[in-house]
Design a protein around this motif. Structure first.
Motif, PDB file in Angstrom:
ATOM      1  N   PRO A  22       0.952  -1.042   0.008  1.00  0.00           N
ATOM      2  CA  PRO A  22       0.007  -0.072   0.198  1.00  0.00           C
ATOM      3  C   PRO A  22       0.784   1.229   0.033  1.00  0.00           C
ATOM      4  O   PRO A  22       0.636   2.200  -0.729  1.00  0.00           O
ATOM      5  N   LEU A  23       2.135   1.202   0.632  1.00  0.00           N
ATOM      6  CA  LEU A  23       2.813   2.168   0.748  1.00  0.00           C
ATOM      7  C   LEU A  23       3.283   2.744  -0.600  1.00  0.00           C
ATOM      8  O   LEU A  23       3.298   3.896  -1.087  1.00  0.00           O
TER       9      LEU A  23
ATOM     10  N   SER B 201       1.872  10.475  -7.560  1.00  0.00           N
ATOM     11  CA  SER B 201       2.077  11.543  -6.619  1.00  0.00           C
ATOM     12  C   SER B 201       0.693  12.347  -6.621  1.00  0.00           C
ATOM     13  O   SER B 201       0.686  12.942  -5.473  1.00  0.00           O
ATOM     14  N   SER B 202      -0.207  12.580  -7.390  1.00  0.00           N
ATOM     15  CA  SER B 202      -1.308  13.145  -7.339  1.00  0.00           C
ATOM     16  C   SER B 202      -2.244  12.446  -6.413  1.00  0.00           C
ATOM     17  O   SER B 202      -2.936  13.263  -5.584  1.00  0.00           O
ATOM     18  N   VAL B 203      -2.185  11.415  -6.305  1.00  0.00           N
ATOM     19  CA  VAL B 203      -3.040  10.513  -5.290  1.00  0.00           C
ATOM     20  C   VAL B 203      -2.576  10.938  -4.065  1.00  0.00           C
ATOM     21  O   VAL B 203      -3.371  10.983  -3.134  1.00  0.00           O
ATOM     22  N   LEU B 204      -1.030  10.974  -3.787  1.00  0.00           N
ATOM     23  CA  LEU B 204      -0.694  11.273  -2.543  1.00  0.00           C
ATOM     24  C   LEU B 204      -0.903  12.561  -2.014  1.00  0.00           C
ATOM     25  O   LEU B 204      -1.513  12.787  -1.015  1.00  0.00           O
ATOM     26  N   VAL B 205      -0.896  13.691  -2.942  1.00  0.00           N
ATOM     27  CA  VAL B 205      -1.454  15.005  -2.630  1.00  0.00           C
ATOM     28  C   VAL B 205      -2.636  15.133  -2.265  1.00  0.00           C
ATOM     29  O   VAL B 205      -2.893  15.800  -1.204  1.00  0.00           O
ATOM     30  N   ALA B 206      -3.661  14.408  -2.867  1.00  0.00           N
ATOM     31  CA  ALA B 206      -5.049  14.185  -2.699  1.00  0.00           C
ATOM     32  C   ALA B 206      -5.308  13.806  -1.407  1.00  0.00           C
ATOM     33  O   ALA B 206      -6.022  14.452  -0.412  1.00  0.00           O
TER      34      ALA B 206
ATOM     35  N   LEU C 210      -4.172  16.000   1.407  1.00  0.00           N
ATOM     36  CA  LEU C 210      -5.085  17.373   1.558  1.00  0.00           C
ATOM     37  C   LEU C 210      -6.038  16.777   2.463  1.00  0.00           C
ATOM     38  O   LEU C 210      -6.644  17.561   3.522  1.00  0.00           O
ATOM     39  N   GLU C 211      -6.779  15.491   2.120  1.00  0.00           N
ATOM     40  CA  GLU C 211      -7.945  15.307   2.881  1.00  0.00           C
ATOM     41  C   GLU C 211      -7.259  14.891   4.381  1.00  0.00           C
ATOM     42  O   GLU C 211      -8.336  14.962   5.495  1.00  0.00           O
ATOM     43  N   PHE C 212      -6.024  14.478   4.619  1.00  0.00           N
ATOM     44  CA  PHE C 212      -5.793  13.988   6.073  1.00  0.00           C
ATOM     45  C   PHE C 212      -5.574  15.566   6.867  1.00  0.00           C
ATOM     46  O   PHE C 212      -5.993  15.558   7.960  1.00  0.00           O
ATOM     47  N   PHE C 213      -4.723  16.195   6.172  1.00  0.00           N
ATOM     48  CA  PHE C 213      -4.434  17.683   6.936  1.00  0.00           C
ATOM     49  C   PHE C 213      -5.417  18.562   7.041  1.00  0.00           C
ATOM     50  O   PHE C 213      -5.394  19.623   7.740  1.00  0.00           O
TER      51      PHE C 213
ATOM     52  N   SER D 271       0.864   6.405   8.279  1.00  0.00           N
ATOM     53  CA  SER D 271       0.016   5.147   8.740  1.00  0.00           C
ATOM     54  C   SER D 271      -1.444   5.271   8.333  1.00  0.00           C
ATOM     55  O   SER D 271      -2.074   4.328   8.120  1.00  0.00           O
ATOM     56  N   TYR D 272      -1.631   6.816   8.216  1.00  0.00           N
ATOM     57  CA  TYR D 272      -3.064   6.754   7.318  1.00  0.00           C
ATOM     58  C   TYR D 272      -2.889   6.447   5.968  1.00  0.00           C
ATOM     59  O   TYR D 272      -4.077   5.638   5.714  1.00  0.00           O
ATOM     60  N   LEU D 273      -1.916   6.432   5.278  1.00  0.00           N
ATOM     61  CA  LEU D 273      -1.783   6.112   3.880  1.00  0.00           C
ATOM     62  C   LEU D 273      -1.704   4.481   3.595  1.00  0.00           C
ATOM     63  O   LEU D 273      -2.452   4.060   3.101  1.00  0.00           O
TER      64      LEU D 273
END
Lengths: 313, 302, 253
Positions: free
Chosen positions: A3-4, A11-16, A19-22, A265-267
């Motif tokens: 998953p990591l 990277s766009s998924v990561l940014v998204a 954003l939803e986390f922070f 750990s959320y990712l």
């Protein structure tokens, strides 16, 4: 399965997801983020005194020692009630740090061995109690398991509250008694001679350490909580030669590590929070060790070079 | 419950009591023997670090080779152990990092890497998080038992062969250097021994409890013994007693075997700490108060 | 008279033991104000032990300490203690100014703030030992002599009435040593009493007005020329004493 890596590949998924986390899109994520930041900051500040007093690994012993306390509280109350667990963990962590002191003062004892003994025997007792719980528990004990390596997503509102209160009280307490902490840590003999109650401060610090560890175990786990006490503080010591600033930097490094670790750990499902936060803090340590203005490797190398060129000239 | 049921029957129901006791003893004895020298050299906490970093070593080898073959596993863990002890010594010798903090920084970072790799990319029945933390004495696999059977005698043999060197280096490293002994070699051999013993006993006792098997027997023996070979003897006796009593306790009450062994070991240490004939805390306190009473009586007479 | 002007320091029957082994037995003496006293004796004579027992950082078997007529906590507040330099962690993140500030902490209590007065006292102390230019340096960056001066400045900032110093000249260069002696004399001239643990017999008569000769018990105490006699020194040092023809003394290694 990875998953990591999968998350990192787009990277766009990561940014998204960042954003939803922070931006607090989900309540549980918000709680987790706040908890990790506060735990990181608190551990960082308290850790500075621990490291400077040469008690770094006492935090390790006290951290492991919360396990039997948690287990006893679970057995007695039959559930995961936050106050009982906190009290149990607190008692055994404090008991462990006092025991290390007692063992270190005995004839033919070695302080370093005392830490190892207390750490492992308390953890062994916790292990035994955990198997007892696994065999007899009627209610779920899954919450107890997550305290081994930390799972900040599973934090309850009661635990969050205790973290907030502990962070405010303890960091405030450090700020208020800063001078006495400084002088008794720096030169305890002198401190005693001007009437500072060094023994009281020592035990107050042990109590502070115990509280810090206990509120932190849900986020970072009993096994790795010591890293959050040692690593940000050691990193901050590369950044300044004044204690006030070292404390501020250590708190900051701890807080940022907490946020990053909670995010990782959320990712990645299944990544325990504790190791993720610790790894973030370790990376900061590496950076500070290389580029820190005080004793940093880069600066040292630069100084040496300029010295040798001066000698040549 | 009759004594027969309590003491004899566990040995007659299947082989697991035999296997468990054998595995625990084979793990405990080399740890106790090496522990004596580590303890005397004040390296107890380095040992703590080495037992933790066995995890990333094992996981790394598993990821590279995809198997749990014993030899690569030992080599991999020894390599990570050497790396860790080098990193600790290097960090500790710098200005700005305290030596005890150096230990904590290095092993927690490596352990964190190990746990993350374990939870994201390893699927294997013999190393899961539970096993890492607590070990599994009673469910020990054939491979692990065999590995212990080879490693334990080997470690003890090496200690016996290097006895004089180990003793002198532990007692007085300065003199050992003067006499031309290979102090650095002995040091790293000791570290290597700890890594190997930890990896071999990993499945049985896990990464965290291993430190109890190393330090507690030595600490107990140090309170009781005045000579090195007696100390090693007592440490081994302590280890075996803990294993036996711990195994029985675990079986009777259906508890974690490794945890019980460690608890028994801790209790034996506490007993020695308090009541040892010469250096026990209670015994010296009693002696001192007796002496004070005599002294005050004398001064009253005078 | 004695009620009007109590002695600066009065010690009665001080006995200290480690593990029921006596290291100091029945030491009694009285020092007036404005004296500079050297505490002299062989290794293991209990010099540091005596100082630590007086400031209360060691448990004592028996004994009574009075400072300017006060006892207990009130007495301790009048004492300024300068411990041996060895125990300090030179890597600690504090600057020279931070350390000298500590001299005022005893007066501030737990929550008090530093006043302008406190700052002036600190600045005075720093300039008296000649460290003005280094005040912002971290203490590990100083030379051994400068480090010793930092702790002297901290002691000056305390503004105590009685100064107890444990081996202030150890590991110090000649310039610093004479600077320290200068400061000690100023303290004496301003009416303070200073006790200095000292191990160099050669310089002791030159530095101090009085000598307290110690070897587990008090051998002699009084004006330097009265105490520094062959008999007294031989009593204290036994075979470890070398006596030179010009009347000087030295200990044998």
């Amino acid at each position: 399965m990875y998953p990591l890596i999968a998350a990192a590949s787009g990277s766009s998924v990561l940014v998204a997801r960042a954003l939803e986390f922070f931006t607090f899109k989900y309540d549980f994520a918000r709680d987790a983020l706040i908890a990790s930041i506060l735990v990181g900051a608190l551990c960082g500040v308290v850790g500075v005194f621990l490291v400077l007093r040469g008690l770094s690994l006492l935090g390790d012993a006290a951290g492991h020692a919360t396990l039997p306390g948690l287990a006893v509280a679970f057995i007695l109350t039959g559930g995961l009630a936050a106050p009982a667990l906190l009290l149990g963990a607190l008692t055994s962590a404090f008991l462990a740090s006092v025991t290390v002191g007692v063992l270190s003062r005995g004839a033919r004892s070695r302080p370093d061995a005392s830490i190892g003994i207390v750490l492992s025997v308390f953890f062994g007792a916790g292990t035994v109690l955990l198997t007892y719980i696994q065999r007899t528990a009627t209610t779920s004990y899954a919450g107890l398991d997550s305290m081994l390596l930390g799972n900040v997503a599973g934090i309850s509102s009661g635990q969050l509250l205790s973290i907030v209160v502990a962070a405010i009280v303890l960091i405030g307490g450090v700020a208020l008694t800063y001078r006495h902490l400084l002088v008794s840590t720096f030169d305890s003999v002198f401190a005693a001679s001007i009437g500072v109650r060094t023994r009281l401060i020592h035990y107050a610090l042990l109590a502070t350490l115990s509280v810090t560890i206990v509120v932190s175990v849900q986020a970072v786990g009993v096994v790795l909580v010591s890293a959050m006490l040692i690593t940000p503080a050691s990193a901050a010591l590369f950044l300044s030669s004044r204690l006030e600033r070292v404390l501020a930097f250590a708190g900051l490094i701890g807080a940022v590590s907490g946020a990053l670790g909670a995010f990782v750990s959320y990712l990645g499902e299944g990544v325990a929070t504790g190791p993720a936060i610790v790894l973030a803090a370790s990376s900061f340590f590496l950076v500070c060790m290389i580029f820190g203005p005080r004793n940093g490797l880069a600066r040292r190398w630069f100084n040496q070079r300029s010295r040798s060129t001066r000698q040549e000239a | 419950m009759s004594p027969h049921e309590l003491f004899i029957e566990p040995w007659t129901i299947g082989a697991w009591m035999w296997r468990g006791t054998l595995a625990a003893s084979l793990a405990a004895v080399p740890c106790a023997v090496l522990g004596v020298f580590l303890y005397l050299r004040r390296l107890s906490l380095i040992a703590d670090a080495l037992t933790h970093v066995a995890l990333p070593g094992i996981v790394a080898v598993f990821l590279m080779t995809g198997s749990m073959e014993p030899l690569p596993m030992l080599l991999g863990a020894a390599a990570v152990g050497a790396l860790a002890s080098y990193a600790i010594e290097n960090l500790a010798s710098r200005d700005g990092v305290r030596s005890d903090a150096a230990i904590g920084i290095v092993f927690t970072a490596l352990f964190a890497v190990g746990v993350i790799l374990l939870s994201t990319s390893v699927q294997n029945a013999h190393i899961d998080t539970q096993c890492v933390l607590f070990g599994d004495v009673l469910g020990i696999s054939d491979e692990s038992l065999l590995l212990l059977g080879v490693v334990a005698p080997l470690v003890c043999l090496c200690v016996a062969l290097g006895w004089r060197w180990l003793g002198l280096v532990s007692f007085d490293p300065g003199l050992a250097v003067n006499l031309g002994l290979p102090v650095a070699f002995v040091h790293y051999a000791l570290m290597g021994g700890v890594s190997v013993a930890t990896v071999a006993s990993f499945e049985a006792i896990g990464a965290i409890l291993a430190i109890a098997f190393i330090i507690v027997p030595a600490a107990t023996a140090h309170i009781l013994a005045d000579r090195l070979h007696v100390m090693v003897g007592i440490a081994v006796a302590h280890a075996l007693t803990s294993v036996l009593v711990g195994m029985y306790t675990a079986v009777w009450f259906d508890l974690s075997a490794s945890g019980c062994i460690v608890c028994v070991g801790g209790a034996l240490y506490a007993a020695a700490f308090l009541f040892a004939p010469r250096h026990g805390v209670m015994t010296t306190a009693l002696r001192r108060s007796a002496r004070r009473r005599v002294a005050s009586r004398i001064s009253r007479v005078a | 008279m004695s009620d009007v002007n109590p002695p600066a320091l009065s010690v009665r029957d001080l006995t200290v033991s480690y593990d029921s082994e006596p290291v100091l037995e029945g030491v009694s003496f009285t020092v007036g104000t404005g004296r500079l006293v050297g505490v002299v004796g062989p290794n293991g004579a209990g010099k540091s032990t005596m100082i630590k027992a007086i400031v209360g950082t060691l448990p004592v078997d028996s004994g009574d300490v009075e400072v300017l007529g006060e006892r207990g906590k009130k007495a301790l507040r009048k004492i300024t203690y300068v411990p041996q330099r060895g125990s300090v962690d030179w890597d600690f993140p504090v600057t020279v100014l931070d350390v000298v500030n500590q001299g005022r902490y005893g007066h501030l209590g737990l929550l008090g703030r530093m006043t302008a007065d406190d700052r002036r006292v600190v600045a005075d102390a720093i300039s008296k030992v000649g460290l003005q230019d280094l005040a912002r340096r971290q203490i590990g960056e100083l030379s051994g002599g400068q480090q010793q001066r930092v702790f002297l400045a901290r002691a000056l900032a305390q503004r105590g009435d009685v100064y107890l110093m444990d081996e202030p000249f150890v590991g110090v260069d000649a310039a610093t040593e004479s600077a320290i002696v200068e400061v000690l004399r100023e303290l004496r001239d301003s009416g303070r009493t200073v006790l200095v643990v000292h191990h160099d017999l050669a310089t002791a008569p030159e530095y101090f007005d009085s000598i307290l000769l110690l070897n587990k018990e008090l051998i002699a105490f009084g004006d330097t020329h009265d105490v520094f006699t062959r008999d007294h020194l031989q009593h204290a040092y036994g075979g470890r004493l070398a006596i030179f023809e010009d009347g000087g003394f030295a200990t044998l290694a």
